[in-house]
Design an enzyme around this catalytic site. Structure first.
Site, PDB file in Angstrom:
ATOM      1  N   ASN A  86     104.502  41.526  65.332  1.00  0.00           N
ATOM      2  CA  ASN A  86     103.108  41.141  65.607  1.00  0.00           C
ATOM      3  C   ASN A  86     102.950  40.655  67.043  1.00  0.00           C
ATOM      4  OD1 ASN A  86     104.703  38.963  64.262  1.00  0.00           O
ATOM      5  ND2 ASN A  86     103.003  37.715  64.993  1.00  0.00           N
ATOM      6  N   CYS A 102      98.286  32.579  65.445  1.00  0.00           N
ATOM      7  CA  CYS A 102      98.483  31.501  64.482  1.00  0.00           C
ATOM      8  C   CYS A 102      99.714  30.676  64.822  1.00  0.00           C
ATOM      9  CB  CYS A 102      98.538  32.053  63.057  1.00  0.00           C
ATOM     10  SG  CYS A 102      99.393  33.605  62.928  1.00  0.00           S
TER      11      CYS A 102
END
Ligand code: PMP
Length: 382
Positions: A146, A325
């Site tokens: 990611n 995040c």
């Protein structure tokens, strides 16, 4: 606004929003209720489960809906290792929701072995090979990063794991790969993959729903006990509207369906255009040539990426700085693991694409980044 932070979250597709609204109006019933309306609602959930299972090339009863990919990763990691004995092998390239499970297991006395990354962002297969032994109960390797979009060959990794120890279970976090690369032609079971995690809001579905694939042959306990939903494995009244929205997003024709679409789609063209333009102007590519095409991580050690990000945001261009995040410390964890220096990390941006983006936007963004870069480099020289 030009939105190039789709790996952080993807805008729910219009058709998804419509479907959820319609569903919540007409089918708000509890799917466990035994009257017709409840039974119909539960059938709609099963249709969604089938759409997602088909996209992965697995069977419907191997898919369990969860509240998020974070939950699915926690389930696989914390319950997935057999009899709670032996060692667990985890790559250094994992998302925080796997990485922190590793730390939690370690704090409970489990031996956790971390596998190195190569500087292209993929896992170091020689190191993986060395770390697996007769006592390895679980291995976790992310499918696509990611942070960099680098793709790990999980078919090869699955074979390697099973050839070293046939009893070792293999989990892969597929959040950044699902719908972005073809999963059907390398069905999870064939890869020797036992657990696979996906998330709705990364593929144009709503937030707050994910799923865990669990290979039928694997015996794993429930993650949440209670009313017995999700075949007794994950209790709690189903987030029905979100599940329906998730499957609607997955079924969207704009996602990748085949190997050839994986090689050539709009996101990849945008990715390659920006990559080529910026690498000719002082930017360095982080990650592998073997990339999903949906994530582009670049570094320019001469600038502070955070300032660049703010300047672009003022002009209505939204980009990322590594994983959204993650906190500041762990934000650097992946680039750090692939050997980047502090200046390189501080100068790193993450652009992530969607089938909703256009080439026109790509040209504007590349141009704007070069403009701002000049201003920032000018400043740092003074
Ligand atoms: N794994 C990866 C690779 C991710 O990128 C993310 C989201 N940043 C997650 C897991 C967590 O997903 P969710 O937001 O559904 O908990």
């Amino acid at each position: 606004v030009i939105y190039f932070d789709n790996a952080s979250t993807h805008k729910p597709f219009d058709c998804v929003v419509k479907e959820i609204n319609l569903f919540n109006e007409k089918h708000f019933f509890n799917p466990s209720a035994l009257y017709k309306e409840g039974i119909d609602t539960s059938k709609i959930i099963e249709r969604s489960r089938k759409i997602i299972a088909d996209k992965l090339g697995v069977q419907s009863d191997e898919i369990y809906f969860t509240s998020s990919a974070t939950e699915a990763n926690n389930w696989a990691l914390l319950n997935g290792f057999k009899n709670k004995k032996g060692n667990v092998v985890i790559s250094q390239g994992e998302h925080a929701s796997v990485f922190e499970c590793g730390n939690l297991l370690k704090s409970k006395g489990v031996e956790v072995r971390w596998v190195k990354l190569k500087n292209d962002g993929t896992i170091d297969l020689e190191d993986l090979d060395k770390k697996i032994d007769n006592d390895t109960t679980l291995v976790s390797v992310i499918h696509a990063s990611n942070e960099t979009g680098a793709v790990n060959d999980i078919k090869l990794i699955g074979n390697l794991i099973k050839s070293k120890n046939v009893k070792t279970r293999f989990h892969s976090d597929g959040v950044a790969a699902f719908c972005k690369i073809d999963c059907i032609n390398s069905a999870l079971r064939d890869r020797g993959c036992d657990f696979y995690t996906i998330s709705s809001h990364k593929v144009g579905g709503p937030k707050g729903v994910g799923a865990l694939y669990i290979n039928k042959k694997i015996n794993i306990g429930p993650f949440i006990v209670g009313g017995g939903q999700e075949r007794g494995m994950r209790s709690g009244t189903e987030n029905t509207g979100a599940i329906i929205g998730f499957s609607k997003a997955v079924a969207c024709s704009c996602w990748v369906h085949s190997e050839s679409e994986q090689q050539n789609n709009l996101a990849r063209q945008i990715h390659d255009y920006i990559k080529n333009t910026l690498t000719q102007n002082g930017w360095i590519l982080n990650g592998s040539i073997n990339n999903t095409g949906y994530i582009l991580s670049l570094s320019n050690p001469n600038i502070k990426a955070e300032i660049l990000m703010r300047l672009l945001a003022e002009d209505g261009i939204l980009i990322g700085l590594g994983s959204a995040c993650a906190n500041k410390l762990s934000q650097n964890r992946i680039l750090n693991a692939l050997g980047a220096t502090k200046a390189h990390i501080e100068g790193s941006i993450r652009l992530s694409f969607s089938p909703l983006n256009t080439m026109h936007e790509a040209k504007i963004v590349a141009q704007k980044i070069m403009e701002k870069q000049k201003i920032l480099q000018g400043k740092s020289i003074k």
